[in-house]
Design a protein around this motif. Structure first.
Motif, PDB file in Angstrom:
ATOM      1  N   GLN A  17       7.992  12.973  -5.505  1.00 56.16           N
ATOM      2  CA  GLN A  17       7.003  13.116  -4.427  1.00 56.16           C
ATOM      3  C   GLN A  17       7.682  13.512  -3.124  1.00 56.16           C
ATOM      4  OE1 GLN A  17       4.278   9.781  -4.061  1.00 56.16           O
ATOM      5  NE2 GLN A  17       4.287   9.985  -1.848  1.00 56.16           N
ATOM      6  N   PHE A  46      -1.068  10.365  -3.750  1.00 62.14           N
ATOM      7  CA  PHE A  46      -0.428   9.861  -2.528  1.00 62.14           C
ATOM      8  C   PHE A  46      -0.259  10.961  -1.480  1.00 62.14           C
ATOM      9  CE2 PHE A  46       1.262   6.289  -5.259  1.00 62.14           C
ATOM     10  CZ  PHE A  46       0.508   5.310  -4.639  1.00 62.14           C
ATOM     11  N   ARG A  49      -3.592  11.562   0.127  1.00 59.43           N
ATOM     12  CA  ARG A  49      -3.872  10.506   1.110  1.00 59.43           C
ATOM     13  C   ARG A  49      -3.149  10.789   2.429  1.00 59.43           C
ATOM     14  NH1 ARG A  49      -7.406   7.761   2.400  1.00 59.43           N
ATOM     15  NH2 ARG A  49      -6.234   5.972   3.174  1.00 59.43           N
ATOM     16  N   LYS A  53      -4.886  11.318   6.004  1.00 55.72           N
ATOM     17  CA  LYS A  53      -4.537  10.479   7.172  1.00 55.72           C
ATOM     18  C   LYS A  53      -3.795  11.279   8.244  1.00 55.72           C
ATOM     19  CE  LYS A  53      -2.712   7.205   4.441  1.00 55.72           C
ATOM     20  NZ  LYS A  53      -2.020   5.976   4.047  1.00 55.72           N
ATOM     21  N   PHE A 135      14.835   2.966  -2.505  1.00 48.80           N
ATOM     22  CA  PHE A 135      14.219   1.638  -2.528  1.00 48.80           C
ATOM     23  C   PHE A 135      12.724   1.773  -2.793  1.00 48.80           C
ATOM     24  CE2 PHE A 135      17.769  -1.023  -1.653  1.00 48.80           C
ATOM     25  CZ  PHE A 135      18.718  -0.051  -1.383  1.00 48.80           C
ATOM     26  N   ASN A 136      12.186   0.774  -3.421  1.00 46.28           N
ATOM     27  CA  ASN A 136      10.818   0.804  -3.926  1.00 46.28           C
ATOM     28  C   ASN A 136       9.845   0.251  -2.869  1.00 46.28           C
ATOM     29  OD1 ASN A 136       8.534   0.635  -5.512  1.00 46.28           O
ATOM     30  ND2 ASN A 136       9.483  -0.578  -7.132  1.00 46.28           N
ATOM     31  N   PRO A 139       8.690   6.508  -1.504  1.00 47.04           N
ATOM     32  CA  PRO A 139       8.124   7.323  -0.422  1.00 47.04           C
ATOM     33  C   PRO A 139       7.975   6.556   0.896  1.00 47.04           C
ATOM     34  CG  PRO A 139       6.863   7.586  -2.437  1.00 47.04           C
ATOM     35  CD  PRO A 139       7.765   6.401  -2.643  1.00 47.04           C
ATOM     36  N   LEU A 140       7.943   5.229   0.823  1.00 45.89           N
ATOM     37  CA  LEU A 140       7.706   4.454   2.045  1.00 45.89           C
ATOM     38  C   LEU A 140       8.969   3.833   2.633  1.00 45.89           C
ATOM     39  CD1 LEU A 140       4.414   2.502   1.160  1.00 45.89           C
ATOM     40  CD2 LEU A 140       4.651   4.765   2.168  1.00 45.89           C
ATOM     41  N   ASN A 183      21.343  -4.451  -2.524  1.00 48.34           N
ATOM     42  CA  ASN A 183      21.085  -5.317  -3.680  1.00 48.34           C
ATOM     43  C   ASN A 183      22.123  -6.422  -3.834  1.00 48.34           C
ATOM     44  OD1 ASN A 183      18.667  -4.303  -4.483  1.00 48.34           O
ATOM     45  ND2 ASN A 183      19.481  -2.948  -6.057  1.00 48.34           N
ATOM     46  N   MET A 219       6.856  -8.523   3.126  1.00 47.06           N
ATOM     47  CA  MET A 219       6.086  -9.077   2.018  1.00 47.06           C
ATOM     48  C   MET A 219       6.878 -10.258   1.449  1.00 47.06           C
ATOM     49  SD  MET A 219       6.472  -5.795  -0.527  1.00 47.06           S
ATOM     50  CE  MET A 219       5.035  -6.100  -1.455  1.00 47.06           C
ATOM     51  N   LEU A 227       6.536  -6.179  -7.186  1.00 51.29           N
ATOM     52  CA  LEU A 227       6.538  -4.745  -6.850  1.00 51.29           C
ATOM     53  C   LEU A 227       7.729  -4.036  -7.516  1.00 51.29           C
ATOM     54  CD1 LEU A 227       5.532  -2.352  -4.953  1.00 51.29           C
ATOM     55  CD2 LEU A 227       7.273  -3.133  -3.363  1.00 51.29           C
ATOM     56  N   VAL A 228       8.894  -4.642  -7.412  1.00 44.10           N
ATOM     57  CA  VAL A 228      10.114  -4.049  -7.989  1.00 44.10           C
ATOM     58  C   VAL A 228       9.996  -3.982  -9.519  1.00 44.10           C
ATOM     59  CG1 VAL A 228      12.570  -4.574  -8.397  1.00 44.10           C
ATOM     60  CG2 VAL A 228      11.648  -4.669  -6.082  1.00 44.10           C
ATOM     61  N   VAL A 232      13.035  -4.989 -14.077  1.00 41.10           N
ATOM     62  CA  VAL A 232      14.043  -4.259 -13.289  1.00 41.10           C
ATOM     63  C   VAL A 232      14.917  -5.260 -12.532  1.00 41.10           C
ATOM     64  CG1 VAL A 232      14.381  -2.648 -11.361  1.00 41.10           C
ATOM     65  CG2 VAL A 232      12.619  -2.187 -13.074  1.00 41.10           C
TER      66      VAL A 232
HETATM   67  N1  3HC Z   1       3.593   7.243  -1.634  1.00 41.83           N
HETATM   68  C1  3HC Z   1       2.919   7.415  -0.487  1.00 41.83           C
HETATM   69  N2  3HC Z   1       2.137   6.490   0.025  1.00 41.83           N
HETATM   70  C2  3HC Z   1       2.067   5.337  -0.656  1.00 41.83           C
HETATM   71  C3  3HC Z   1       2.754   5.066  -1.832  1.00 41.83           C
HETATM   72  C4  3HC Z   1       3.526   6.091  -2.325  1.00 41.83           C
HETATM   73  N3  3HC Z   1       4.204   5.959  -3.479  1.00 41.83           N
HETATM   74  N4  3HC Z   1       2.489   3.819  -2.246  1.00 41.83           N
HETATM   75  C5  3HC Z   1       1.631   3.321  -1.346  1.00 41.83           C
HETATM   76  N5  3HC Z   1       1.400   4.245  -0.420  1.00 41.83           N
HETATM   77  C6  3HC Z   1       0.511   4.182   0.735  1.00 41.83           C
HETATM   78  C7  3HC Z   1      -0.734   3.443   0.364  1.00 41.83           C
HETATM   79  O1  3HC Z   1      -1.599   4.357  -0.272  1.00 41.83           O
HETATM   80  C8  3HC Z   1      -1.219   2.997   1.710  1.00 41.83           C
HETATM   81  O2  3HC Z   1      -2.081   3.917   2.267  1.00 41.83           O
HETATM   82  P1  3HC Z   1      -3.691   3.842   2.062  1.00 41.83           P
HETATM   83  O3  3HC Z   1      -4.056   2.424   1.790  1.00 41.83           O
HETATM   84  O4  3HC Z   1      -4.200   4.351   3.374  1.00 41.83           O
HETATM   85  O5  3HC Z   1      -3.966   4.756   0.942  1.00 41.83           O
HETATM   86  C9  3HC Z   1       0.010   3.036   2.589  1.00 41.83           C
HETATM   87  O6  3HC Z   1       1.085   3.493   1.796  1.00 41.83           O
HETATM   88  C10 3HC Z   1       0.368   1.747   3.154  1.00 41.83           C
HETATM   89  O7  3HC Z   1       0.248   0.781   2.118  1.00 41.83           O
HETATM   90  P2  3HC Z   1       0.277  -0.723   2.478  1.00 41.83           P
HETATM   91  O8  3HC Z   1      -0.887  -1.098   3.332  1.00 41.83           O
HETATM   92  O9  3HC Z   1       0.538  -1.489   1.226  1.00 41.83           O
HETATM   93  O10 3HC Z   1       1.570  -0.672   3.421  1.00 41.83           O
HETATM   94  P3  3HC Z   1       2.266  -1.747   4.260  1.00 41.83           P
HETATM   95  O11 3HC Z   1       2.213  -1.348   5.665  1.00 41.83           O
HETATM   96  O12 3HC Z   1       1.785  -3.091   3.858  1.00 41.83           O
HETATM   97  O13 3HC Z   1       3.783  -1.568   3.771  1.00 41.83           O
HETATM   98  C11 3HC Z   1       5.585  -1.696   2.272  1.00 41.83           C
HETATM   99  C12 3HC Z   1       4.082  -1.511   2.414  1.00 41.83           C
HETATM  100  C13 3HC Z   1       6.339  -0.545   2.928  1.00 41.83           C
HETATM  101  C14 3HC Z   1       5.853  -1.709   0.769  1.00 41.83           C
HETATM  102  C15 3HC Z   1       5.996  -3.018   2.980  1.00 41.83           C
HETATM  103  O14 3HC Z   1       5.213  -4.078   2.473  1.00 41.83           O
HETATM  104  C16 3HC Z   1       7.445  -3.350   2.757  1.00 41.83           C
HETATM  105  O15 3HC Z   1       8.318  -2.860   3.457  1.00 41.83           O
HETATM  106  N6  3HC Z   1       7.720  -4.198   1.764  1.00 41.83           N
HETATM  107  C17 3HC Z   1       9.098  -4.517   1.369  1.00 41.83           C
HETATM  108  C18 3HC Z   1       9.513  -3.572   0.296  1.00 41.83           C
HETATM  109  C19 3HC Z   1      10.933  -3.748  -0.089  1.00 41.83           C
HETATM  110  O16 3HC Z   1      11.650  -4.627   0.375  1.00 41.83           O
HETATM  111  N7  3HC Z   1      11.389  -2.883  -0.984  1.00 41.83           N
HETATM  112  C20 3HC Z   1      12.732  -2.929  -1.492  1.00 41.83           C
HETATM  113  C21 3HC Z   1      12.723  -3.530  -2.843  1.00 41.83           C
HETATM  114  S1  3HC Z   1      14.338  -3.687  -3.500  1.00 41.83           S
HETATM  115  C22 3HC Z   1      14.612  -2.222  -4.238  1.00 41.83           C
HETATM  116  O17 3HC Z   1      13.776  -1.363  -4.322  1.00 41.83           O
HETATM  117  C23 3HC Z   1      15.947  -2.050  -4.831  1.00 41.83           C
HETATM  118  C24 3HC Z   1      15.861  -1.846  -6.296  1.00 41.83           C
HETATM  119  O18 3HC Z   1      17.129  -1.350  -6.717  1.00 41.83           O
HETATM  120  C25 3HC Z   1      15.545  -3.096  -7.074  1.00 41.83           C
END
Ligand code: 3HC
Length: 277
Positions: A17, A46, A49, A53, A135-136, A139-140, A183, A219, A227-228, A232
């Protein structure tokens, strides 16, 4: 630049994406046409969307071509692997990529906690192998770790770093140590959180509220592991435990039991919480 993405699960689809959004020709590979189409649907959803927006003006889904055949990566400049988080399948894939890709193509792995050097060791050209750890949800989350393995060349490292920037990410440079930067810290921390669930006899919802409202996390830890993906997280945790042997690295029994029971978090509809599918 032409980018290949192997595996269009949560991470791979997110990376594809980003590449489409950046206007790059992108080849995405899944094991079946059906899985590929599912990923394309998610990507279109996505990106649409984002247009709705007004976050972007438009996008061209035609930049994404789908394949089930690794030889479709022959013309790619960079191929990013995002398949199952297990060493042997990754090593097998890299040996295959080496055969089909151009000699100057950079081969990147999105591994969470496996050794990039061990993955690169499956090829006879380890200098072109590098880690690109997103990181998961990819896209965000703004970060990408660019991981230098033992034999990564400066050229391959620079290409991966520049691609990270081109995809709109904030790249950081690191070496191939267990868990890299984030990690190495986050996985034992999340394991502690899960252990506290039992020790403090607190519910997932209260633990999540605790870390959100008491520590400022975006979160809660249970939401985050859901979510992760429980599987995984367990795989990454096992990889860290294997290398570092610190008790906090070992996956908590509760998570192993959940993974074995198919409670994988959001993607399976149930983990700590239930999700509408
Ligand atoms: N692409 C584009 N947009 C996306 C999307 C994607 N794949 N997934 C969700 N969105 C959009 C949603 O559609 C939503 O928009 P909409 O509702 O208007 O359609 C928009 O993003 C915002 O969604 P949220 O309201 O859920 O967004 P938040 O403001 O709550 O933020 C978050 C979401 C960024 C995930 C935030 O909660 C966050 O930072 N969480 C922590 C995540 C984190 O720590 N990740 C790391 C995990 S560890 C890892 O990945 C390592 C691995 O090796 C294990």
């Amino acid at each position: 630049m032409k980018v290949g993405v192997v595996g269009l699960g949560t991470m791979g689809a997110g990376i594809a994406q980003l590449a489409v959004e950046a206007g790059l020709e992108t080849v995405g590979r899944e094991v079946t046409d059906e899985l590929g189409e599912k990923a394309r649907g998610r990507i279109e959803h996505f990106l649409s969307r984002k247009v709705e927006k007004s976050q972007i003006d438009s996008f061209d889904i035609g930049l994404l071509s789908l394949t089930t055949d690794v030889s479709a990566f022959a013309e790619c400049d960079v191929v990013i692997e995002a398949i199952v988080e297990e060493l042997e399948p990754k090593r097998k894939l890299f040996a295959e990529l080496e055969r089909v890709c151009r000699a100057d193509a950079v081969l990147a792995t999105n591994t969470s906690a496996l050794s990039v050097t061990e993955i690169a060791g499956a090829t006879s050209t380890p200098e072109r192998v590098v880690g690109m750890h997103f990181f998961n949800p990819a896209p965000l989350m703004p970060l990408v770790e660019i991981v230098r393995a033992e034999r990564t060349s400066d050229g391959a490292f620079g290409t991966a770093y520049a691609l990270g920037e081109r995809l709109g990410k904030h790249p950081i440079r690191c070496h191939d140590t267990p868990g890299f930067v984030v990690n190495r810290i986050l996985i034992p921390l999340l394991n502690d959180c899960v252990r506290v669930l039992d020790e403090a006899r607190v519910t997932p919802a209260d633990l999540d509220a605790g870390m959100k409202h008491g520590a400022g996390w975006p979160m809660g830890p249970c939401e985050l592991v859901d979510l992760v993906g429980i599987d995984v997280h367990v795989h990454a945790s096992e990889a860290l435990w294997e290398k570092l042997r610190e008790p906090r690295m070992a996956p908590p029994a509760r998570l192993v039991a959940m993974a074995n029971a198919g409670l994988l978090g959001r993607k399976s509809g149930r983990g700590f919480y239930e999700y509408g599918r």
